[in-house]
Design an enzyme around this catalytic site. Sequence first.
Site, short mmCIF file in Angstrom:
data_model
loop_
_atom_site.label_atom_id
_atom_site.label_comp_id
_atom_site.label_asym_id
_atom_site.label_seq_id
_atom_site.Cartn_x
_atom_site.Cartn_y
_atom_site.Cartn_z
N CYS A 152 0.83 -1.21 0.00
CA CYS A 152 0.00 0.00 0.00
C CYS A 152 0.87 1.27 0.00
O CYS A 152 1.40 1.64 -1.04
CB CYS A 152 -0.99 -0.02 1.17
SG CYS A 152 -2.35 1.16 1.00
N HIS B 239 -3.51 -4.87 0.60
CA HIS B 239 -2.88 -5.39 1.82
C HIS B 239 -2.93 -6.91 1.84
O HIS B 239 -3.92 -7.50 2.30
CB HIS B 239 -3.58 -4.83 3.06
CG HIS B 239 -3.27 -3.40 3.35
ND1 HIS B 239 -2.38 -3.02 4.35
CD2 HIS B 239 -3.71 -2.26 2.78
CE1 HIS B 239 -2.30 -1.70 4.37
NE2 HIS B 239 -3.09 -1.21 3.42
N GLU C 238 -1.48 -8.85 3.76
CA GLU C 238 -1.39 -9.37 5.13
C GLU C 238 -2.75 -9.53 5.80
O GLU C 238 -2.85 -10.17 6.87
CB GLU C 238 -0.50 -8.47 5.99
CG GLU C 238 -1.12 -7.16 6.45
CD GLU C 238 -1.02 -6.03 5.45
OE1 GLU C 238 -1.18 -4.86 5.85
OE2 GLU C 238 -0.78 -6.31 4.26
#
Length: 270
Positions: free
Chosen positions: A131, A236, A238
């Site tokens: 990001c 993202h 994650e």
Amino acid sequence: MAQPPAPLLIGVSARIYHPDSPVLDLGGVWTKTLHYLEQSVALWLMTQDAVPVMVPAVASGSLQSRKALQLEAYAAALDGLVLQGGADVAPQSYGEKPLRPEWAGDAVRDQYEVALIHAFVAARKPVFGICRGLQILNVAFGGSLFQDLTTQHGPTVTHFAPGIYERNHHPVDIEPGSWLARVYPGLRRTWVNSIHHQAIQRLAPGFEVGARSLEDQTIEAISCHEGSYIAGVQWHPEFPTRGGDSPFDDQPLLRDFLQACAQRQGRRSG
């Protein structure tokens, strides 16, 4: 008996909390500058048995001088670098003034991360941006950003929805022949989460686009493989998918990055 290879040590840039304008007047530790690692990023790296190591930032006003923190030493000791998401990139970092006060960004973090990026690239260590990490990679190598997509680009896509945060998704098209197309062979279109209001305006020289938002063509992934592995995504990876919101599997991204880290050190990756 042969010993198993040591786990990869992956540097992670620090997110920075500045106490000058706290959201809540909590006192105590919140009166101090904090460097922190978001748990989701650490756990994402750990899913492939990598060891995350946060690299602290030192600014001109810190108790320690910049000389006391040798970023080159971190680049030499660690196997790769992940750039976390977080605060806006400061427009001054790419030669502009903020169009609105709330888009002033974090110039301190920008300076720290740009220096960190160049230290790892000089050491030929792989770098991956998430990001804001994609955005600062683009700025570090001469690109620029839209300070605000809605104001400057007029997208038809909702790239940031505060109420649902990482559960906001939109489709992206993977560019044929790109780094991302190699990581996901046969995949042309998918859905990713979206938590940003800034994005790449002018792509840095030497970089290629890996994916674009379907409806407004916002750049969603980039890479540069001239002498070093450098890549980033606007979403993202994650944040795990819950409830079938998105069919996209982000693990190949992580494996590709870690394989590059292992190859740089002459190691075998599982």
